[in-house]
Every structure is written in C-alpha cells, then in structure tokens.
Design a protein around this motif. Sequence first.
Motif, PDB file in Angstrom:
ATOM      1  N   UNK A 223       0.852  -1.200   0.000  1.00 34.88           N
ATOM      2  CA  UNK A 223       0.000   0.000   0.000  1.00 34.88           C
ATOM      3  C   UNK A 223       0.886   1.247   0.000  1.00 34.88           C
ATOM      4  N   UNK A 224       0.582   2.161  -0.893  1.00 38.00           N
ATOM      5  CA  UNK A 224       1.345   3.407  -0.983  1.00 38.00           C
ATOM      6  C   UNK A 224       0.947   4.342   0.134  1.00 38.00           C
ATOM      7  N   UNK A 225       1.942   4.850   0.871  1.00 39.85           N
ATOM      8  CA  UNK A 225       1.676   5.767   1.980  1.00 39.85           C
ATOM      9  C   UNK A 225       2.355   7.083   1.710  1.00 39.85           C
ATOM     10  N   UNK A 226       1.897   8.109   2.378  1.00 40.51           N
ATOM     11  CA  UNK A 226       2.451   9.453   2.240  1.00 40.51           C
ATOM     12  C   UNK A 226       2.345  10.136   3.588  1.00 40.51           C
TER      13      UNK A 226
ATOM     14  N   UNK B 159      -2.955   7.653   0.219  1.00 44.43           N
ATOM     15  CA  UNK B 159      -3.033   8.739  -0.785  1.00 44.43           C
ATOM     16  C   UNK B 159      -3.383   8.223  -2.173  1.00 44.43           C
ATOM     17  N   UNK B 160      -3.814   6.977  -2.270  1.00 50.31           N
ATOM     18  CA  UNK B 160      -4.204   6.439  -3.583  1.00 50.31           C
ATOM     19  C   UNK B 160      -5.506   7.097  -4.065  1.00 50.31           C
ATOM     20  N   UNK B 161      -5.673   7.201  -5.405  1.00 51.39           N
ATOM     21  CA  UNK B 161      -6.935   7.793  -5.917  1.00 51.39           C
ATOM     22  C   UNK B 161      -8.112   6.882  -5.645  1.00 51.39           C
TER      23      UNK B 161
ATOM     24  N   UNK C  77      -9.341   1.063  -4.634  1.00 48.14           N
ATOM     25  CA  UNK C  77      -9.700  -0.357  -4.806  1.00 48.14           C
ATOM     26  C   UNK C  77      -9.157  -1.244  -3.692  1.00 48.14           C
ATOM     27  N   UNK C  78      -8.000  -0.879  -3.038  1.00 45.28           N
ATOM     28  CA  UNK C  78      -7.433  -1.733  -1.989  1.00 45.28           C
ATOM     29  C   UNK C  78      -8.232  -1.655  -0.687  1.00 45.28           C
ATOM     30  N   UNK C  79      -8.901  -0.502  -0.404  1.00 45.63           N
ATOM     31  CA  UNK C  79      -9.629  -0.315   0.858  1.00 45.63           C
ATOM     32  C   UNK C  79     -11.129  -0.237   0.651  1.00 45.63           C
ATOM     33  N   UNK C  80     -11.591  -0.584  -0.539  1.00 50.70           N
ATOM     34  CA  UNK C  80     -13.017  -0.499  -0.830  1.00 50.70           C
ATOM     35  C   UNK C  80     -13.712  -1.799  -0.395  1.00 50.70           C
ATOM     36  N   UNK C  81     -13.641  -2.060   0.944  1.00 46.70           N
ATOM     37  CA  UNK C  81     -14.316  -3.231   1.513  1.00 46.70           C
ATOM     38  C   UNK C  81     -14.923  -2.816   2.854  1.00 46.70           C
TER      39      UNK C  81
END
Length: 559
Positions: free
Chosen positions: A1-4, A32-34, A51-55
């Motif tokens: 997962x990309x973090x910022x 910070x993902x779109x 899409x990675x956290x859309x649950x």
Amino acid sequence: MTTAPQLHPDTWLSSRLAAAGIGANCEYPECTNPRTPRKDGQTGPQSKYCPAHNNEKDRQFARRYYQKLERQQQAREQQAALEPPRDPLPQLLARRERDRELVGALGPRLLEALQTINEGEQAAADADAVQQHIEGVERAASDRIQAAQLAAEKHVEAVEKAALEQVTTAQAAMAAAQAKSAEDEQAAADAAEERDAALLEAATAQREAAAADAQAKVDRAALDLLVAQHQELRDQHQALTGRHEHLTETHEGLADEHRELATAHAELTAAAGRAEGELEILRPRVSELQQRVAALEAQLREAGADLATVQAEKASQAEQFAAERSRYETEVVSPLRQQLADQATAFMELRTGLAALTPAAEPERDAAEDTPTTVPVEEPEGLELVPDQAHPGAYLVRSAGRTIGTLSPRQSGRWAATHRRRALQPTGQRYFADQDSALRAVADAERTWTPLPPAGDPAWDTIPPWMIQNLRHAVHPVNARKGQLGKLEPLDYRRQVHQAIAQIKRRATPLPQHLAVLLDVPQEDLGQRSKPAERLFGVLQQIREHLAPPAAASDLDQP
C-alpha cells in the motif's frame, strides 16, 4: 500500500485541497491512492476509497478513526472554551507550519493531477475538444498559482499583523505599568519581560515570515517547472494529434482502396463465372473441333503420302522432260538458230544494198524495225530505242543499259513521253508533235536529272524537321492497298513502295532507304485523281529539291 505523510484531516485542509483543484484521494487513514473510478453507466455517488480499501472492514475502521478524531477535536474545543484567551501568535505559527506541509504536499499531487490531465488529453479524439481542454487546464493552473500566491501573502500579512498587535499590547501594558506607582514596579518589570518576549516572538515571526516567503518562491519555481513540463507534454500531444489525423486519413484511403478492390473482385468473380459458363458451352464445340482436327491430320498424312508419290512421279517426269528438251535443242533449235543467223546476214546485206539505192529512208519504216535506233546526245553515252514487247508500237528509251523513259504513240501521230516513270509534256500541250521531239524531251530530262545521294550520305541528315513532319501528315491518310498503289507492277516494286509508306508512318525519323524509294515514285503511281496522293507528291518534291536541286531546265519546244 502506498503511503504518504499524513496531513491534518480537518475541514480547513480539505477546503484548501478543494480550492487548489486537487482530486480527492482515498479516505482511509494515511492512504493517498486515488479513489475507485465510477464504472461506465454507473449512477450515484462515487466511492470514497481506493480499490485496496473499498471493503466493509476497512470502511468501518476509517469511520471509527474519524469519529475518534472528531471527539478529540470537540474535547479540545470545549477545553479551549473554558481556558482564558491565549496569545494568537502560536496559532499563527501552527497555521504557518500547516501551510508549509500543504505546499510540500501540493507538488506531487499537482504533478499527478497534470499527468491525469495529459492522459485525458491524449484519449480525446476531437482536436477542438482537446484544445479547449488544454486551455481550461492552463487557466486552472494559473488560477491555482494565483490562489497559492494570494494565500501566502495573506498568511504573511496575518503573521505581521498579529506580531504588531502583540507589540502594541506590550507597549500599552508598559505604559500602564509606568503610570502606576512604585508599588507596581514589579508588575512593570513583568510587563517589560513580556514586552521583550513579545519582541522576541515578533522577530521570530518575521524570520519565519521571511522563510515562508523563500519557501513560497521555491514553490513558485516548482510550479513554473510543472507548467513548463505541462507545455512540453501539450506540444507532444499536439504532435501525436497531427500523427493521429495523418493515420486517420491514411486509414480512410486504405478503406477506399479496399472497397475498390472488393468491387473489382466481385466484378472479376462475376466475369469468371460468365467465362466458366461460356467454357462449359464451348467444351462440346472444342471436342468437336478436336475430332475434326484429328480427322484432318489423318487426311493430311494420307495427302502427304500421296504427295510423296506425286513428287516421285514429277521427278521422273522432270528427268524425262530434260532428256526430251536436250534432244529437242540438239535436233530442232540449233538448226533453226543457224538458219535464222544465215537469214539475218542475208537481210543485212539486202538492207545495205537498199540503202545504197535509196537516198533517204522513210521514218515510219525505220520506227517499225526491231533494231535499236541510236540517237546522239550531248552526253558521252547515247540513247537507244528498244521496242516495248509489253506494249506494241511503243519504245523503251535506254541509257547505259538501263531504261530511263518510254515513248508511246497517240492519235493523230502524236507521241507521249515519260522519264524515269514521270510523264513529260510540252509547253501548252499534252503530247509531243512527233517521235523526235519526244525523244529530245527524254534526253533533256535525263541531262537535267540529278540522282539522289546514297543512303550513307550526310545530306539526308540536313532535311528540316518540318519537312519530315509534313511528310508524315501527308502519308498518314494514304492507303497503300487501294487505288493505284495497290496495282503497281512489278511485284517487287510494289512491295518496296508499301514498305516505305508503312515505315514512314511508324517512325518519327524515316530511314534514307525508305525515303529514296518514295522520292523516285512518279505521280501517276501515287494516283493522279486523289487529293491525298497529290499532297504527298508535292511534299516529296520539296524534299527531293532540298536533297538534289534541279539544274537549269532546257526549252522543250526548241528543235
């Protein structure tokens, strides 16, 4: 997962991001993902998570996290309401720190937004829509830059104003402390200390404001770099758009060619079908013709055998004929030749005797004799008259063994003369008065006649092009197989004339041997009653006069 780096998740930051035109990111903490894009044809609000956290699990965690932050914020606000008013300078410094974090985070997000815009521009097919989109992006980028500059200026002004208010407050407190009595000296000392602290904080605020200005300049330079990169990407997009238009035109041309080939293929298929049908119809006829050919070949073989027999018989008969001819020559012809020679000798002796008895011989009797009559002329060689066996009563005029003209009798004792197959006529008359004047006319024509140069002579190359062009125009309508040209005798002469006419029609530059044949053809052989023949004869005379200019003509009426 990309973090910022996590930004402060309050309404102020959200409003700043919205004002800057930055696209919304995933609402999951520290992500910070779109957000997940809306599918084609999907209605309703867009998902707030990537899409990675859309649950459901991650969405509940995010909601509890933000609810906890909201409760903490409410507790801080309640605690702040109970506490006495505090100095606004720390708040200003905290807000300035948040501004720095905002400016540091704007760069990557702005680059990502510009890349998204560029991808949208590349996906656009209409050139006008692409141009309008680019102009809109430029205006939005300019507006965001101006908004960032205005926000930085307002922030600096607010910091300076707050510092000035603190100084003013400290000065007022100092003045109040000085007005008090000595009992308040300790309070004045405290006020002086507060003033020094305020001055120190004001100096610190000014330094921080200068640092903020420097950081704003750096951010401005970064934005300028992004604008330059955007301009470069826009130029590349325009180049790709032109290439796309060129490929579109090429595709349309290929499509047209494909349609034409399909039409031609359909026509050829139809023609092949027709040809196949015709072939099916002709196959019985071809089979019949093959059978006839086989029968004819059998007959030809039989005829060949008969021909061999006939040739053998003919050879035998030829041998017999040769033997009979030899015997006839020996037994009959040789004695007759000897007898005729004896009679000729006797006739010459008799003629000599008659010439001695008669002073002058009659012209009519001399003309009827078969013996050649020699007529002296000015040239070294003389002319001789030989009876024309093909035309009784007419004579052939020869010079050095070659026929150069003819003499033919006409009504009322007049004579017609030709020179090298060209008709001769006296001045104002059609025929000559007697045979002598006609013979003199042939002699004069031979004396003034100039032969054509040989085939390899350079004079042939001096013929003007316009004469050759006129000759080709004149010979084009002439049909060599009709009229007088189709009746020329002998056959070799006719073939030479026909070949010369055909070669001049085909070749842009006729060969000398072909021109020489036509230049020696008289007008009566071309056809005297045909306008194309008359025109051709006139052009030929121009070329002949160019190659062999005529000598001074003699008076044909002079005796």
